[in-house]
Design a protein around this motif. Structure first.
Motif, short mmCIF file in Angstrom:
data_model
loop_
_atom_site.label_atom_id
_atom_site.label_comp_id
_atom_site.label_asym_id
_atom_site.label_seq_id
_atom_site.Cartn_x
_atom_site.Cartn_y
_atom_site.Cartn_z
N GLU A 50 33.44 60.07 43.57
CA GLU A 50 34.11 60.24 42.51
C GLU A 50 35.89 59.68 42.71
OE1 GLU A 50 34.90 60.75 38.86
OE2 GLU A 50 32.89 61.09 39.73
N ALA A 51 36.38 59.96 43.80
CA ALA A 51 37.46 59.59 44.36
C ALA A 51 37.58 58.16 44.39
CB ALA A 51 37.84 60.03 45.63
N MET A 52 36.48 57.15 44.51
CA MET A 52 36.45 55.96 44.66
C MET A 52 36.33 55.21 43.52
SD MET A 52 35.87 52.94 46.28
CE MET A 52 35.15 52.17 47.43
N ARG A 53 35.59 55.99 42.45
CA ARG A 53 35.49 55.45 41.04
C ARG A 53 36.75 55.79 40.46
NH1 ARG A 53 30.29 57.78 39.85
NH2 ARG A 53 31.15 59.75 39.50
N GLU A 54 37.30 56.92 40.43
CA GLU A 54 38.56 56.88 39.83
C GLU A 54 39.75 56.24 40.17
OE1 GLU A 54 39.85 61.01 40.30
OE2 GLU A 54 38.26 62.09 39.14
N LEU A 55 39.86 55.78 41.44
CA LEU A 55 40.73 54.68 41.89
C LEU A 55 40.65 53.42 41.48
CD1 LEU A 55 43.42 54.39 43.98
CD2 LEU A 55 41.69 53.88 45.63
N THR A 56 39.35 53.18 41.57
CA THR A 56 38.85 51.85 40.82
C THR A 56 39.28 51.74 39.58
OG1 THR A 56 36.97 51.68 42.46
CG2 THR A 56 36.90 50.28 40.63
N GLU A 57 38.96 52.66 38.89
CA GLU A 57 39.32 52.40 37.38
C GLU A 57 40.66 52.46 37.12
OE1 GLU A 57 37.86 54.65 33.12
OE2 GLU A 57 37.30 55.67 34.96
N ARG A 58 41.47 53.28 37.92
CA ARG A 58 43.08 53.22 37.42
C ARG A 58 43.36 51.93 37.96
NH1 ARG A 58 46.80 55.31 41.17
NH2 ARG A 58 45.23 56.43 42.30
#
Length: 218
Positions: free
Chosen positions: A192-200
């Motif tokens: 989830e941290a990877m996904r959020e960072l990628t989207e940001r």
């Protein structure tokens, strides 16, 4: 009564081969992530699965191929998601939405082979092991070319005369490399941290390319 169709000997053999490959892959990645890629030997991997070294080489050419096996699955999953994006989306929209779609279904895709958290730990090993990082960059270059050709097809462009597909993909992949590195340096190892960072970071891609940074938005 309904008659159940017995599995054919060929089908049983294929399932056994797949189970053996999956077991070798899981053990290899566990050893790479716990004791280090360089310190892990093929003999150790084979012994842990109770097979011969020859059996290991029946499924993988070497340790490096095992290290990148799941990464290849992830990359293929992204390319497939990109192919499925609606034609009306712009190149950046299509890549942005494809990567988020791929991340959202990653656990389901990897579950039959390895836990997603093991893949994420392996990604950190790849990023921190010089020999693997060099190969990772080489593979990334090949992936960039594949994505650029797909974007060119979507837009009806000739890559040999129009540089835009390669330029757009280079910018997109650059953001993905940055987020992967930053995620690896962070404290939260979850998907989830990877996904959020990628989207940001992807949300900043188009504004970063299209605006004057010195001019504040009104």
């Amino acid at each position: 009564m309904e008659h159940q169709v017995a599995a054919t000997p060929a089908g049983l053999r294929e399932r056994k081969k797949q189970r053996t490959r999956d077991a070798l892959l899981r053990v290899a990645l566990e050893l790479f992530t716990t004791q280090g890629y360089e310190r892990t030997t093929v003999d150790e991997i084979a012994a842990a699965v109770e097979v011969s070294q020859r059996t290991f080489f029946r499924y993988f050419a070497n340790k490096e191929e095992a290290a990148f096996a799941v990464q290849e699955t992830v990359e293929s999953h992204f390319v497939g998601a990109l192919r499925d994006r609606p034609a009306q989306e712009s190149p950046f929209e299509a890549m942005h939405n494809a990567v988020l779609t791929a991340w959202a279904s990653l656990e389901e895709i990897l579950a039959p082979t390895v836990p997603v958290e093991l893949y994420l730990r392996t990604y950190k090993v790849i990023e921190s092991t010089p020999a693997l990082l060099a190969e990772h960059l080489r593979r990334s270059t090949e992936l960039e070319e594949e994505i650029a050709r797909l974007i060119a097809e979507r837009e009806g462009l000739d890559m040999d005369t129009d540089p835009r597909p390669r330029v757009a993909v280079a910018a997109f992949v650059g953001v993905m490399r940055v987020t992967g590195r930053l995620w690896g340096q962070g404290g939260d190892p979850g998907i989830e941290a990877m996904r959020e960072l990628t989207e940001r970071y992807l949300d900043h891609l188009t504004p970063a390319l299209a605006t004057d940074w010195r001019r504040r938005p009104t």
